[in-house]
Each structure stands twice: as C-alpha cells, then as structure tokens.
Design an enzyme around this catalytic site. Structure first.
Site, PDB file in Angstrom:
ATOM      1  N   ASP A 124       0.873  -1.191   0.000  1.00  0.00           N
ATOM      2  CA  ASP A 124       0.000   0.000   0.000  1.00  0.00           C
ATOM      3  C   ASP A 124       0.905   1.234   0.000  1.00  0.00           C
ATOM      4  O   ASP A 124       2.126   1.133   0.138  1.00  0.00           O
ATOM      5  CB  ASP A 124      -0.914  -0.005   1.232  1.00  0.00           C
ATOM      6  CG  ASP A 124      -1.891   1.177   1.267  1.00  0.00           C
ATOM      7  OD1 ASP A 124      -2.360   1.603   0.195  1.00  0.00           O
ATOM      8  OD2 ASP A 124      -2.178   1.691   2.364  1.00  0.00           O
ATOM      9  N   SER A 125       0.288   2.402  -0.126  1.00  0.00           N
ATOM     10  CA  SER A 125       1.054   3.650  -0.032  1.00  0.00           C
ATOM     11  C   SER A 125       1.451   3.944   1.409  1.00  0.00           C
ATOM     12  O   SER A 125       2.374   4.706   1.667  1.00  0.00           O
ATOM     13  CB  SER A 125       0.186   4.805  -0.539  1.00  0.00           C
ATOM     14  OG  SER A 125      -0.988   4.886   0.251  1.00  0.00           O
ATOM     15  N   HIS A 135      -7.348   2.547   3.882  1.00  0.00           N
ATOM     16  CA  HIS A 135      -7.130   3.299   5.122  1.00  0.00           C
ATOM     17  C   HIS A 135      -8.417   3.424   5.950  1.00  0.00           C
ATOM     18  O   HIS A 135      -8.355   3.570   7.164  1.00  0.00           O
ATOM     19  CB  HIS A 135      -6.626   4.718   4.811  1.00  0.00           C
ATOM     20  CG  HIS A 135      -5.156   4.797   4.533  1.00  0.00           C
ATOM     21  ND1 HIS A 135      -4.608   4.380   3.342  1.00  0.00           N
ATOM     22  CD2 HIS A 135      -4.118   5.242   5.291  1.00  0.00           C
ATOM     23  CE1 HIS A 135      -3.290   4.586   3.383  1.00  0.00           C
ATOM     24  NE2 HIS A 135      -2.975   5.106   4.553  1.00  0.00           N
ATOM     25  N   GLY A 152      -3.772   8.982  -3.475  1.00  0.00           N
ATOM     26  CA  GLY A 152      -5.125   9.395  -3.853  1.00  0.00           C
ATOM     27  C   GLY A 152      -5.232  10.756  -4.504  1.00  0.00           C
ATOM     28  O   GLY A 152      -6.239  11.074  -5.132  1.00  0.00           O
ATOM     29  N   GLU A 209      -3.645   7.585   9.065  1.00  0.00           N
ATOM     30  CA  GLU A 209      -2.201   7.557   9.343  1.00  0.00           C
ATOM     31  C   GLU A 209      -1.937   8.135  10.739  1.00  0.00           C
ATOM     32  O   GLU A 209      -1.151   7.585  11.513  1.00  0.00           O
ATOM     33  CB  GLU A 209      -1.431   8.370   8.290  1.00  0.00           C
ATOM     34  CG  GLU A 209      -1.435   7.763   6.890  1.00  0.00           C
ATOM     35  CD  GLU A 209      -0.436   6.608   6.713  1.00  0.00           C
ATOM     36  OE1 GLU A 209       0.566   6.555   7.442  1.00  0.00           O
ATOM     37  OE2 GLU A 209      -0.692   5.759   5.829  1.00  0.00           O
ATOM     38  N   THR A 215      -6.643   2.611  -4.827  1.00  0.00           N
ATOM     39  CA  THR A 215      -6.175   3.576  -5.823  1.00  0.00           C
ATOM     40  C   THR A 215      -5.219   2.884  -6.798  1.00  0.00           C
ATOM     41  O   THR A 215      -5.388   2.969  -8.022  1.00  0.00           O
ATOM     42  CB  THR A 215      -5.454   4.755  -5.127  1.00  0.00           C
ATOM     43  OG1 THR A 215      -6.284   5.258  -4.084  1.00  0.00           O
ATOM     44  CG2 THR A 215      -5.155   5.864  -6.111  1.00  0.00           C
ATOM     45  N   CYS A 221      -4.518  -1.664  -1.865  1.00  0.00           N
ATOM     46  CA  CYS A 221      -4.761  -0.243  -2.111  1.00  0.00           C
ATOM     47  C   CYS A 221      -5.722  -0.137  -3.276  1.00  0.00           C
ATOM     48  O   CYS A 221      -5.424  -0.624  -4.381  1.00  0.00           O
ATOM     49  CB  CYS A 221      -3.431   0.431  -2.441  1.00  0.00           C
ATOM     50  SG  CYS A 221      -3.595   2.149  -2.959  1.00  0.00           S
ATOM     51  N   CYS A 241     -11.236   2.636   0.215  1.00  0.00           N
ATOM     52  CA  CYS A 241      -9.829   2.971   0.444  1.00  0.00           C
ATOM     53  C   CYS A 241      -9.443   2.158   1.662  1.00  0.00           C
ATOM     54  O   CYS A 241     -10.180   2.154   2.660  1.00  0.00           O
ATOM     55  CB  CYS A 241      -9.663   4.457   0.726  1.00  0.00           C
ATOM     56  SG  CYS A 241      -8.009   4.874   1.328  1.00  0.00           S
TER      57      CYS A 241
HETATM   58  N1  DGL Z   1      -4.904   3.097   0.896  1.00  0.00           N
HETATM   59  C1  DGL Z   1      -5.031   3.600  -0.412  1.00  0.00           C
HETATM   60  C2  DGL Z   1      -6.315   3.140  -1.091  1.00  0.00           C
HETATM   61  O1  DGL Z   1      -6.853   2.112  -0.759  1.00  0.00           O
HETATM   62  C3  DGL Z   1      -4.708   5.031  -0.769  1.00  0.00           C
HETATM   63  C4  DGL Z   1      -4.303   6.043   0.222  1.00  0.00           C
HETATM   64  C5  DGL Z   1      -3.517   7.174  -0.407  1.00  0.00           C
HETATM   65  O2  DGL Z   1      -2.298   7.011  -0.512  1.00  0.00           O
HETATM   66  O3  DGL Z   1      -4.114   8.178  -0.834  1.00  0.00           O
HETATM   67  O4  DGL Z   1      -6.791   3.773  -1.994  1.00  0.00           O
END
Ligand code: DGL
Length: 263
Positions: free
Chosen positions: A9-10, A189, A42, A151, A75, A73, A187
């Site tokens: 993931d990011s 997160h 994102g 985060e 995105t 992720c 997402c």
């Molecule tokens: N966790 C990521 C997702 O599922 C993206 C979060 C990000 O880096 O903007 O889209």
C-alpha cells in the site's frame, strides 16, 4: 524465511487487509510494504500511479521473492492492476471497491462509495456499478483527509468522530444521500477508522470493505501452501525513513509486524 506473501500500500491502509489475511492464515510469512515516499496516492494522477506502482513492486519482488503479492490499495489497484500483472511473474491480488457485496445487502438501493479522489473517478468504479449495482443509485465521495486521519491515528494521535464527520457528510449530504444504507469503504485506510465512522453516522449505516474476501482469495490461490502453521512475525518495509515511520512502530507490532526496514 519461507517465501512470503507481499502486501503493498502507499501507507498503513493495507493493514486493514493484512488483518483478515493473518486471521485466516496465521502461519503465513508476511512482508508488508508501504510506499511512504510516494504517499499519498489518492491525490496523484493516473499516469503517476501507473508509472510508479509496477516499478516499485518489481523492486520489492526482486528483493523479497514473494509467492504472491496483494495490492492492498484501491487507488493503485483500480489504476495499475493490469500493468502490475503484466510486469510481474506471480499471482497478484488487487483490492477493488466492494460494490458487489454492498449491492447484495442494500435495502434502500442507495449505496455510498467513499474512496480517494483518484479511486472514485475511475472507469473501473463505473464498470463495477453497472455490473453489480445496476438498480442502485451509487453516490461517490473522494476524501484525502480520511487517509491522513488514519495515518495519524495509527501513529498514536487522537482522532474523533467529529474529525471524520465532515468526510462522511460529503457523501450523505449529496442529493439522494439521505437514503444511503450501505457505505463502501473503497480505500484501505478507511476501515482503520471504523469506530470513528460508525460514531459519526447520523443513522445506522453498514460499512463494507473487501478485506475478508481478499483473505479468502489469498487462501484459495496459495492452496496447500496456506496449510495451518504456528503464527510467525511479519516484517514491514517502507520506502523512506522518517519520524512518522518511527511513530508507527507500536501499531505495526499490534498487526504482527515485528521489524521495520527501509527499501
Ligand atoms: N490506501 C489507499 C487506497 O486504498 C490510498 C491512500 C492514499 O495514498 O491516498 O486507496
């Protein structure tokens, strides 16, 4: 170490996918990779994501030799899954908005999709909506604030329902939004803020994400390699060393990631 499963993931969002994978397959060797040097995804363009993610996953695969990779992720998956699969010679499981299960359970036939700005504008989401939620009104809202809040929460900061409420309102206050009964957390997160999102909901909303389905898919693809085994500690890898990574150490441990390294 036996060949691991790579979860990517990011940032920390993929931990919401790691958790159901570990719950189903506790003996799996896991390398959790977070591209914090490229965070957030994102707010980036399709071209940036499509260039960055396959190249980085290529480096990670070379270094850790996983049996399987999970792009945890939405995105990255909705933009670059096909590129990654074309570039890598191993099974790759993506994370796409859980519109299908949401449509299966919505009674009002109005579904909300809460993701990053990049995810909610993807044609992939149009296709999922047309295929699985053709008789539903599907409303979307992109939020980078919720990504930051997730985060922050895992780094030990206090996040409250009042912090997340305006992001949920971005969805519920749209025309027709008062009839939403099911919200897709599109997402990875966002499930990390499940408690705060539920507390911020003005009425009972069902939140749906893809974590459990991904865990089942991983178990299926691994077949006999996923045989029960004693739990083992996983490793976390980040693309940049910084104070935020230091602050995440406690949260990473609670997800079974005992060591942290920098790529
Ligand atoms: N966790 C990521 C997702 O599922 C993206 C979060 C990000 O880096 O903007 O889209």
């Amino acid at each position: 170490m036996t060949a691991p499963v790579l979860i990517f993931d990011s940032g920390v969002g993929g931990l919401s996918v790691l958790a159901p994978i570990r719950a189903l397959l506790p003996g799996l060797a896991i390398v959790y990779a977070a591209d914090n040097a490229g965070f957030p995804y994102g707010t980036k363009s399709e071209a940036e994501i499509a260039a960055r993610v396959p190249a980085l996953l290529g480096r990670l695969v070379e270094r850790y030799r996983p049996v399987l990779a999970v792009i945890a992720c939405n995105t990255a998956s909705t933009i670059a899954l096909a590129h990654v699969r074309a570039a890598l010679d191993l099974p790759v499981v993506g994370t796409v908005p859980a519109i299908k299960p949401a449509a299966e359970q919505s009674l009002t036939r109005v579904i909300g999709v809460l993701g990053t700005a990049a995810t909610v504008r993807q044609p992939y989401v149009d296709r999922l909506s047309a295929e699985f939620a053709g008789d539903c009104l599907v409303l979307r809202h992109g939020s980078s604030r919720l990504v930051e809040l997730a985060e922050a929460r895992l780094a030990g900061e206090k996040v409250t329902a009042a912090d997340v409420a305006p992001e949920l309102a971005g969805l519920l206050d749209q025309p027709g939004g008062d009839r939403i009964d099911t919200v897709v957390l599109a997402c990875t997160h966002f499930p990390l803020l499940a408690t705060e999102l539920a507390a911020a909901s003005p009425r009972l909303l069902h939140f749906v994400d893809g974590g459990a389905g991904i865990a089942r898919r991983v178990a299926h693809l691994l077949g006999p390699m996923a045989a029960p085994a004693p739990p083992i500690a996983g490793r976390a890898v980040f693309t940049r060393a910084d104070a935020h990574v230091d602050a995440l150490a406690g949260a990473l441990k609670s997800f079974g990631l005992a060591s942290v390294e920098i790529l």
